[in-house]
Design an enzyme around this catalytic site. Structure first.
Site, PDB file in Angstrom:
ATOM      1  N   ASP A  26       0.833  -1.215   0.000  1.00 25.98           N
ATOM      2  CA  ASP A  26       0.000   0.000   0.000  1.00 25.98           C
ATOM      3  C   ASP A  26       0.861   1.255   0.000  1.00 25.98           C
ATOM      4  O   ASP A  26       1.985   1.248   0.497  1.00 25.98           O
ATOM      5  CB  ASP A  26      -0.918  -0.029   1.237  1.00 25.98           C
ATOM      6  CG  ASP A  26      -2.099   0.911   1.088  1.00 25.98           C
ATOM      7  OD1 ASP A  26      -2.358   1.397  -0.036  1.00 25.98           O
ATOM      8  OD2 ASP A  26      -2.770   1.171   2.112  1.00 25.98           O
ATOM      9  N   HIS A  43       2.744   3.419  -8.946  1.00 30.72           N
ATOM     10  CA  HIS A  43       2.481   1.998  -9.220  1.00 30.72           C
ATOM     11  C   HIS A  43       3.662   1.363  -9.963  1.00 30.72           C
ATOM     12  O   HIS A  43       4.038   0.227  -9.689  1.00 30.72           O
ATOM     13  CB  HIS A  43       1.201   1.839 -10.038  1.00 30.72           C
ATOM     14  CG  HIS A  43      -0.035   2.278  -9.308  1.00 30.72           C
ATOM     15  ND1 HIS A  43      -0.288   1.926  -8.005  1.00 30.72           N
ATOM     16  CD2 HIS A  43      -1.091   3.053  -9.681  1.00 30.72           C
ATOM     17  CE1 HIS A  43      -1.439   2.454  -7.614  1.00 30.72           C
ATOM     18  NE2 HIS A  43      -1.944   3.147  -8.613  1.00 30.72           N
ATOM     19  N   LEU A 137      10.314 -20.888  -4.382  1.00 35.01           N
ATOM     20  CA  LEU A 137       9.444 -19.880  -3.748  1.00 35.01           C
ATOM     21  C   LEU A 137       8.089 -19.933  -4.436  1.00 35.01           C
ATOM     22  O   LEU A 137       8.013 -20.002  -5.659  1.00 35.01           O
ATOM     23  CB  LEU A 137      10.047 -18.477  -3.916  1.00 35.01           C
ATOM     24  CG  LEU A 137       9.134 -17.302  -3.525  1.00 35.01           C
ATOM     25  CD1 LEU A 137       8.950 -17.232  -2.004  1.00 35.01           C
ATOM     26  CD2 LEU A 137       9.711 -15.965  -4.014  1.00 35.01           C
TER      27      LEU A 137
HETATM   28  C1  IPE Z   1      -5.529  -2.707  -0.363  1.00 36.70           C
HETATM   29  O1  IPE Z   1      -5.172  -1.386  -0.476  1.00 36.70           O
HETATM   30  C2  IPE Z   1      -5.511  -3.368  -1.727  1.00 36.70           C
HETATM   31  C3  IPE Z   1      -4.197  -3.575  -2.320  1.00 36.70           C
HETATM   32  C4  IPE Z   1      -3.039  -3.281  -1.766  1.00 36.70           C
HETATM   33  C5  IPE Z   1      -4.208  -4.199  -3.617  1.00 36.70           C
HETATM   34  P1  IPE Z   1      -6.247  -0.221  -0.671  1.00 36.70           P
HETATM   35  O2  IPE Z   1      -5.453   1.039  -0.803  1.00 36.70           O
HETATM   36  O3  IPE Z   1      -7.169  -0.554  -1.776  1.00 36.70           O
HETATM   37  O4  IPE Z   1      -7.051  -0.274   0.716  1.00 36.70           O
HETATM   38  P2  IPE Z   1      -7.921   0.820   1.455  1.00 36.70           P
HETATM   39  O5  IPE Z   1      -8.951   1.303   0.469  1.00 36.70           O
HETATM   40  O6  IPE Z   1      -6.995   1.945   1.849  1.00 36.70           O
HETATM   41  O7  IPE Z   1      -8.489   0.135   2.647  1.00 36.70           O
HETATM   42  C1  IPE Z   2      -1.359   0.313  -3.476  1.00 35.08           C
HETATM   43  O1  IPE Z   2      -1.215   1.679  -3.493  1.00 35.08           O
HETATM   44  C2  IPE Z   2      -1.681  -0.275  -4.825  1.00 35.08           C
HETATM   45  C3  IPE Z   2      -3.052  -0.774  -4.955  1.00 35.08           C
HETATM   46  C4  IPE Z   2      -4.018  -0.645  -4.101  1.00 35.08           C
HETATM   47  C5  IPE Z   2      -3.369  -1.486  -6.182  1.00 35.08           C
HETATM   48  P1  IPE Z   2      -2.456   2.667  -3.498  1.00 35.08           P
HETATM   49  O2  IPE Z   2      -2.839   2.922  -4.931  1.00 35.08           O
HETATM   50  O3  IPE Z   2      -3.555   2.183  -2.646  1.00 35.08           O
HETATM   51  O4  IPE Z   2      -1.796   3.967  -2.889  1.00 35.08           O
HETATM   52  P2  IPE Z   2      -2.434   4.966  -1.834  1.00 35.08           P
HETATM   53  O5  IPE Z   2      -2.958   4.134  -0.696  1.00 35.08           O
HETATM   54  O6  IPE Z   2      -3.530   5.699  -2.542  1.00 35.08           O
HETATM   55  O7  IPE Z   2      -1.302   5.844  -1.437  1.00 35.08           O
HETATM   56 MG    MG Z   3      -4.040   2.405  -0.702  1.00 33.93          MG
END
Ligand code: IPE
Ligand code: IPE
Ligand code: MG
Length: 252
Positions: A26, A43, A137
């Site tokens: 995240d 990303h 792995l």
């Molecule tokens: C969880 O992260 C999903 C992934 C890392 C793929 P999100 O960014 O979607 O989660 P919330 O919305 O903050 O809970």
């Molecule tokens: C994690 O990073 C990637 C996915 C959820 C796919 P985010 O896109 O959720 O990044 P933030 O949480 O908005 O910073």
């Molecule tokens: Mg996120």
């Protein structure tokens, strides 16, 4: 050899190292925003972190690495971001599959396949097929994954068996349900790491996480590296897992 015959130091060594690490990757968007960059760049850098962590996991003797790549709820993001995320997954598989295979990585996918574009399904199948005999792995990719949806799918499978007359409802217990999930042969995660400072599961492995240890790290996913993984594993090693009993136990 019985576990009693294993020297104490070896036993301790095994207890300290998680066999299965699961990561909620995240913070890509916030990493990019903090640098005035588009979220897509976050990303993209997240994929680089993933490559580092797959390598580090092999080096550290992790046997299963599960990564949360796209959640069932991520469909609520703008179409352009969904396109970026899907594009990155496709590119990751196209560019990295041969290397993963050479390095002995077995790729597994959990999550809902129905409704995904045929080209992405074909790539996911190709990755699983090519690497199916690898053992160094297991890289488990949670893609289009939600834990509630996975549990509902398991309930459907069991309900179908009951409807067909091949299962007695009273035979359904926690083990049966666990064995009806997307990847029943994979042990529960010992350690779940979430980056970016958020402290929630966001519908990730809720069933499997019953006795997992959680480590929340403040850094955003694109900054995660081998040292960060090592420090999460060191934190895990300081935990005492009891599984409801009175004394510390190993998972296996
Ligand atoms: C969880 O992260 C999903 C992934 C890392 C793929 P999100 O960014 O979607 O989660 P919330 O919305 O903050 O809970
Ligand atoms: C994690 O990073 C990637 C996915 C959820 C796919 P985010 O896109 O959720 O990044 P933030 O949480 O908005 O910073
Ligand atoms: Mg996120």
């Amino acid at each position: 050899m019985s576990s009693a015959a294993v020297p104490a130091s070896k036993e301790q060594d095994r207890a300290d190292r998680p066999l299965h690490v699961a990561i909620i990757m995240d913070g890509n968007g916030r990493w990019a925003a903090a640098r005035g960059l588009p979220r897509a760049e976050g990303h993209r850098r997240g994929v680089e972190a993933l490559r580092r962590v797959v390598r580090a996991s092999r080096e550290l003797g992790v046997l299963y690495l599960t990564i949360f790549s796209f959640s069932s709820e991520n469909w609520s993001r703008p179409a352009s971001e969904i396109g970026d995320l899907f594009g990155l997954l496709k590119r990751f598989i196209r560019n990295d599959l041969a290397t993963l295979h050479r390095d002995g990585v077995r790729v597994r996918i959990i999550g809902e396949r129905v409704g995904l574009e045929p080209d992405i399904c074909a790539l996911l199948n190709e990755a699983e097929e090519l690497t199916r005999d690898n053992t160094r792995l297991n890289l488990v990719v949670a893609f289009n994954y939600g834990s509630r949806q996975e549990i509902a799918r398991a309930a459907q499978r069991l309900a179908r068996e009951v409807a067909q007359g091949s299962r007695d409802p009273s035979s359904i217990d926690a083990d049966t349900l666990g064995r009806s999930l997307d990847a029943p042969d994979i042990p529960d995660p010992d350690l779940i790491i979430r980056t970016s400072g958020e402290q929630r599961l966001s519908n990730f492995l809720m069933w499997q996480a019953a006795y997992s240890e959680f480590v929340f790290v403040p850094m955003h996913w694109p900054d995660f590296d081998k040292a960060a993984l090592e420090s999460a594993i060191a934190e895990y090693a300081r935990r005492e897992r009891r599984f409801g009993g009175l004394v510390a136990k190993t998972a296996s």
